[in-house]
Motif scaffolding. Sequence first.
Motif, PDB file in Angstrom:
ATOM      1  N   GLN A   6      -2.062  10.412  -0.376  1.00  0.00           N
ATOM      2  CA  GLN A   6      -2.260   9.166  -1.116  1.00  0.00           C
ATOM      3  C   GLN A   6      -2.358   7.968  -0.174  1.00  0.00           C
ATOM      4  N   ILE A   7      -1.574   7.975   0.894  1.00  0.00           N
ATOM      5  CA  ILE A   7      -1.648   6.889   1.873  1.00  0.00           C
ATOM      6  C   ILE A   7      -3.049   6.809   2.467  1.00  0.00           C
ATOM      7  N   VAL A   8      -3.601   7.964   2.823  1.00  0.00           N
ATOM      8  CA  VAL A   8      -4.949   8.000   3.395  1.00  0.00           C
ATOM      9  C   VAL A   8      -5.968   7.461   2.394  1.00  0.00           C
ATOM     10  N   GLU A   9      -5.829   7.854   1.122  1.00  0.00           N
ATOM     11  CA  GLU A   9      -6.772   7.407   0.097  1.00  0.00           C
ATOM     12  C   GLU A   9      -6.703   5.893  -0.103  1.00  0.00           C
ATOM     13  N   ILE A  10      -5.492   5.355  -0.174  1.00  0.00           N
ATOM     14  CA  ILE A  10      -5.343   3.919  -0.409  1.00  0.00           C
ATOM     15  C   ILE A  10      -5.751   3.124   0.824  1.00  0.00           C
ATOM     16  N   GLU A  11      -5.460   3.654   2.006  1.00  0.00           N
ATOM     17  CA  GLU A  11      -5.919   3.001   3.236  1.00  0.00           C
ATOM     18  C   GLU A  11      -7.440   2.883   3.229  1.00  0.00           C
ATOM     19  N   ARG A  12      -8.122   3.945   2.799  1.00  0.00           N
ATOM     20  CA  ARG A  12      -9.582   3.916   2.744  1.00  0.00           C
ATOM     21  C   ARG A  12     -10.063   2.847   1.759  1.00  0.00           C
ATOM     22  N   GLU A  13      -9.397   2.747   0.617  1.00  0.00           N
ATOM     23  CA  GLU A  13      -9.766   1.732  -0.376  1.00  0.00           C
ATOM     24  C   GLU A  13      -9.620   0.326   0.197  1.00  0.00           C
ATOM     25  N   ILE A  14      -8.490   0.083   0.867  1.00  0.00           N
ATOM     26  CA  ILE A  14      -8.226  -1.252   1.409  1.00  0.00           C
ATOM     27  C   ILE A  14      -9.254  -1.623   2.463  1.00  0.00           C
ATOM     28  N   MET A  15      -9.571  -0.691   3.342  1.00  0.00           N
ATOM     29  CA  MET A  15     -10.499  -0.983   4.427  1.00  0.00           C
ATOM     30  C   MET A  15     -11.926  -1.192   3.922  1.00  0.00           C
ATOM     31  N   GLU A  16     -12.234  -0.619   2.754  1.00  0.00           N
ATOM     32  CA  GLU A  16     -13.575  -0.785   2.190  1.00  0.00           C
ATOM     33  C   GLU A  16     -13.710  -2.087   1.421  1.00  0.00           C
ATOM     34  N   TYR A  48       0.834  -1.198   0.000  1.00  0.00           N
ATOM     35  CA  TYR A  48       0.000   0.000   0.000  1.00  0.00           C
ATOM     36  C   TYR A  48       0.873   1.254   0.000  1.00  0.00           C
ATOM     37  N   LEU A  49       2.081   1.148   0.576  1.00  0.00           N
ATOM     38  CA  LEU A  49       3.000   2.284   0.581  1.00  0.00           C
ATOM     39  C   LEU A  49       3.620   2.504  -0.796  1.00  0.00           C
ATOM     40  N   THR A  50       4.002   1.416  -1.466  1.00  0.00           N
ATOM     41  CA  THR A  50       4.578   1.580  -2.804  1.00  0.00           C
ATOM     42  C   THR A  50       3.539   2.121  -3.779  1.00  0.00           C
ATOM     43  N   LYS A  51       2.290   1.687  -3.623  1.00  0.00           N
ATOM     44  CA  LYS A  51       1.237   2.207  -4.496  1.00  0.00           C
ATOM     45  C   LYS A  51       1.016   3.694  -4.236  1.00  0.00           C
ATOM     46  N   ALA A  52       1.007   4.090  -2.964  1.00  0.00           N
ATOM     47  CA  ALA A  52       0.840   5.506  -2.627  1.00  0.00           C
ATOM     48  C   ALA A  52       1.986   6.332  -3.185  1.00  0.00           C
ATOM     49  N   PHE A  53       3.201   5.794  -3.092  1.00  0.00           N
ATOM     50  CA  PHE A  53       4.365   6.517  -3.593  1.00  0.00           C
ATOM     51  C   PHE A  53       4.300   6.653  -5.113  1.00  0.00           C
ATOM     52  N   ALA A  54       3.937   5.563  -5.795  1.00  0.00           N
ATOM     53  CA  ALA A  54       3.837   5.611  -7.255  1.00  0.00           C
ATOM     54  C   ALA A  54       2.768   6.600  -7.702  1.00  0.00           C
ATOM     55  N   LEU A  71      -3.122  -5.899   1.479  1.00  0.00           N
ATOM     56  CA  LEU A  71      -2.688  -5.542   0.133  1.00  0.00           C
ATOM     57  C   LEU A  71      -3.834  -4.942  -0.679  1.00  0.00           C
ATOM     58  N   PRO A  72      -3.539  -3.966  -1.534  1.00  0.00           N
ATOM     59  CA  PRO A  72      -4.555  -3.476  -2.471  1.00  0.00           C
ATOM     60  C   PRO A  72      -4.996  -4.603  -3.404  1.00  0.00           C
ATOM     61  N   GLN A  73      -6.237  -4.563  -3.835  1.00  0.00           N
ATOM     62  CA  GLN A  73      -6.775  -5.633  -4.665  1.00  0.00           C
ATOM     63  C   GLN A  73      -6.023  -5.774  -5.982  1.00  0.00           C
ATOM     64  N   ASP A  74      -5.593  -4.662  -6.577  1.00  0.00           N
ATOM     65  CA  ASP A  74      -4.895  -4.775  -7.860  1.00  0.00           C
ATOM     66  C   ASP A  74      -3.549  -5.470  -7.708  1.00  0.00           C
TER      67      ASP A  74
END
Length: 310
Positions: free
Chosen positions: A299-309, A101-107, A254-257
Motif C-alpha cells: 500500500q505504501i508503494v501504491e500511495i507513493e506512486r499516486e503522490i508522485m503522479e 501517506y503512511l496513515t492512509k496506507a495503514f488504513a 500529502l495525498p490529495q484527498d
Amino acid sequence: MTLQQLKCAVEVWKCGSINKAAERLYMNQPNISRLIKNLESEFHLMLFSRTSSGMEATQDGKMFLTQAEKLVRNTDTFEHSFKNGVDSSTTVRIALPRGSYLTKAFANTLNAFPKTSSLQISYNETNNEDVINCVSSLGYDVGIIRFPIEFESNYKKLLTEKHLKFQKIMLFRFAVVMRRDHPLAGREYVHLSELSEYTALIHGDNHCLSFSDAETDRLYRTQLYKNSISIFERGSQFDFLRDIPDTFMLVSPLPQDTLDTYGLVQAKLPENEIGLFEDLMITPRDRHHTNFVQRFMHQIVEIEREIMEE
C-alpha cells in the motif's frame, strides 16, 4: 538466572548506561545494578567495565549478551504471539513518523485485511529514537524512521549494530503545506526565505540521535522562523493549519484527498534549498514479514506512486 536479569543486562549494553537503561525499563538504578551483579556472580564472569563514556561490555560480556539478546527477543516474540490466545497474524505493533501517506496506507491495509475474531493493533507515531527502541527492545513488528539522506550511513550502521533489517520505502523532499487562502498559496514553488514571516508548525519531540546533533534543524529549518509552534499530536497540526491563517508546515508530500479534507494546498521547495529525505522500514533481523506487513508495504508503494503522479 531470570528473564528480568537478562533484559536489564541487554538494555545496559544497548544504552551504555545504567541510568538510561533504568529510564527505559522504568526501574531504579540500584535494582538494575543488583540484578546484573547477581547475574555475573551466577556465571562467574564480568559483563561490563566502567569507562569514561559509560558501561562497556567486556569480551566475555559481548559473547554472553549477544546470546542473551536473542533469548530476550525470542521470548518477547513468543509472548506477543500467544499471550491471551491472540493469533499473531492479527496482532500488529508498528512505530513510525507522522506522515499522512503512511496513515492512509495503514488504513487501506486494515480495511482490506481479512477480519478474525480478535484484532489487536498498536500504531505509535513518534520520533526515530523511540521507533528504533520499539523494534529493537519492545517487540514491535515493524518501524519506519525518517532522516535526511546525508545521515543514511549513520542510521544503517546503528541499525546493523542493533541487529535490525532495513528497507528503503520512500525518497522525497519536504513540501510546504498551508491554507488555501495563505498569501503563498497557489504557487508551484515557495522559497524558504519567504516563510520567515509566517508561523511554522514543528513537531516538538523529534529528538536527535547522538551522532546527528544538527538533524532537527536540518529537518525543519528552525533557525529560519521568527514564529513557531511546537506540537506533539498530529491531529493538532491539521487543526492549526486550518484555523490559524498564517501557519505552514514542512511535511512529506500529502495525498490529495487529505489536502481536500482540511482545505489545504501544498507547494514544492526548490531542490537547491531542501535535500532529499528517506523513509526506511526496519524489522527485527530474525523475524519474517507478516502478511499484514507485506500488504502494508504494498500500500505504501501504491500511495507513493499516486503522490508522485499528482
